[in-house]
Design an enzyme around this catalytic site. Sequence first.
Site, mmCIF file in Angstrom:
data_model
loop_
_atom_site.group_PDB
_atom_site.id
_atom_site.type_symbol
_atom_site.label_atom_id
_atom_site.label_comp_id
_atom_site.label_asym_id
_atom_site.label_seq_id
_atom_site.Cartn_x
_atom_site.Cartn_y
_atom_site.Cartn_z
ATOM 1 N N ASP A 36 0.842 -1.205 0.000
ATOM 2 C CA ASP A 36 0.000 0.000 0.000
ATOM 3 C C ASP A 36 0.875 1.253 0.000
ATOM 4 O O ASP A 36 1.949 1.263 0.611
ATOM 5 C CB ASP A 36 -0.898 -0.027 1.254
ATOM 6 C CG ASP A 36 -2.048 0.959 1.151
ATOM 7 O OD1 ASP A 36 -2.285 1.515 0.058
ATOM 8 O OD2 ASP A 36 -2.708 1.186 2.185
ATOM 9 N N HIS A 53 2.929 3.082 -9.100
ATOM 10 C CA HIS A 53 2.757 1.642 -9.324
ATOM 11 C C HIS A 53 4.014 1.048 -9.976
ATOM 12 O O HIS A 53 4.413 -0.070 -9.651
ATOM 13 C CB HIS A 53 1.521 1.382 -10.188
ATOM 14 C CG HIS A 53 0.231 1.800 -9.531
ATOM 15 N ND1 HIS A 53 -0.061 1.508 -8.209
ATOM 16 C CD2 HIS A 53 -0.837 2.510 -9.992
ATOM 17 C CE1 HIS A 53 -1.249 1.998 -7.902
ATOM 18 N NE2 HIS A 53 -1.741 2.624 -8.961
ATOM 19 N N LEU A 147 11.104 -20.594 -4.064
ATOM 20 C CA LEU A 147 10.143 -19.671 -3.437
ATOM 21 C C LEU A 147 8.798 -19.878 -4.106
ATOM 22 O O LEU A 147 8.697 -19.882 -5.336
ATOM 23 C CB LEU A 147 10.584 -18.213 -3.634
ATOM 24 C CG LEU A 147 9.576 -17.154 -3.164
ATOM 25 C CD1 LEU A 147 9.455 -17.144 -1.643
ATOM 26 C CD2 LEU A 147 9.955 -15.758 -3.663
HETATM 27 C C1 FPP Z 1 -1.751 0.181 -3.409
HETATM 28 O O1 FPP Z 1 -1.337 1.497 -3.517
HETATM 29 C C2 FPP Z 1 -1.237 -0.608 -4.508
HETATM 30 C C3 FPP Z 1 -1.999 -1.141 -5.520
HETATM 31 C C4 FPP Z 1 -3.448 -0.981 -5.605
HETATM 32 C C5 FPP Z 1 -1.397 -1.892 -6.616
HETATM 33 C C6 FPP Z 1 -0.214 -2.730 -6.285
HETATM 34 C C7 FPP Z 1 0.607 -2.872 -7.491
HETATM 35 C C8 FPP Z 1 1.943 -2.929 -7.508
HETATM 36 C C9 FPP Z 1 2.766 -2.945 -6.308
HETATM 37 C C10 FPP Z 1 2.705 -2.931 -8.766
HETATM 38 C C11 FPP Z 1 2.528 -4.097 -9.646
HETATM 39 C C12 FPP Z 1 2.685 -5.413 -8.993
HETATM 40 C C13 FPP Z 1 2.920 -6.523 -9.691
HETATM 41 C C14 FPP Z 1 2.930 -7.857 -9.019
HETATM 42 C C15 FPP Z 1 3.150 -6.449 -11.125
HETATM 43 P P1 FPP Z 1 -2.432 2.636 -3.665
HETATM 44 O O2 FPP Z 1 -2.567 2.949 -5.113
HETATM 45 O O3 FPP Z 1 -3.701 2.215 -2.982
HETATM 46 O O4 FPP Z 1 -1.724 3.811 -2.898
HETATM 47 P P2 FPP Z 1 -2.403 4.954 -2.044
HETATM 48 O O5 FPP Z 1 -3.168 4.297 -0.932
HETATM 49 O O6 FPP Z 1 -1.235 5.745 -1.562
HETATM 50 O O7 FPP Z 1 -3.281 5.719 -2.995
#
Ligand code: FPP
Length: 258
Positions: A36, A53, A147
């Site tokens: 997050d 992201h 893993l």
């Molecule tokens: C949360 O941050 C993250 C996500 C909704 C997406 C997670 C994706 C990745 C880590 C990248 C891609 C992963 C792979 C496996 C290819 P948020 O957008 O909710 O952040 P915020 O709460 O600060 O808005």
Amino acid sequence: MSAVGKGAVRGAAVAPQSGEPADGAPVPTHVAIIMDGNGRWAAARGLPRIAGHRAGAQAVRRTIEAAIRHNVGWLTLYAFSSENWRRPLAEVIDLTGLLRHYVRNEVAELHESGVRLRFIGDRARFDPDIQDDLRRAEQKTEGNTRLNLTVALSYGARAEIVAAARLVAEAARAGTLDPAALTEDGFARYLNTDGIPDPDLILRTSGEQRLSNFLLWQSAYAELIFLDVLWPDFGAAQFAEALAEFARRERRFGARPG
Ligand code: FPP
């Protein structure tokens, strides 16, 4: 409380020490992570959310390396929740594009590193080409044991439990299952995570302290650690710090101290 971004462990009974867990310290078999803070990381830099992201995908690479180095056998990453479909269409397209890119370009290297890939969640909601890529990645890596990496995509724990309950009800109606004989282990076989051990440790970054519909059944006895670091800043040091905090916790699984 330290500011978000410093990477301190919250909720620890003992002041967190940075660095590696002590030699011989218990290592969790299965670490699951709610990644997050990508959006806030990007906003703090005046960048579009997709930049957060993308930086989050780099943190995924560092985390896989760290898990391998620490001999953690199972790693589960919450990459896309069933609720994430409600984000603006442009962000959903960015996220699914990143996923497509990641699966197409990284599987060969993950395979070389001995990583077995699994995907849990409602993959039918993704474009057919992505579904094909996911299936191919699972097939290519299914013999690996270094893993076990599970990526939760379009995943929601309540939907997973309801789907399992539906299968149980259908089996009972068909006469292949005796409802009175159903056990917890028996029920768990109907979940997406059949064959995957329950997580010992669940981490969430960004300072939020919630499970957000992640592995609700499987987390019954997991240790929870909330880190004041945004996901794109997560790496080997924070992983080691979380393992060190895990090793300091006393796990009793509901039993009295002996
Ligand atoms: C949360 O941050 C993250 C996500 C909704 C997406 C997670 C994706 C990745 C880590 C990248 C891609 C992963 C792979 C496996 C290819 P948020 O957008 O909710 O952040 P915020 O709460 O600060 O808005």
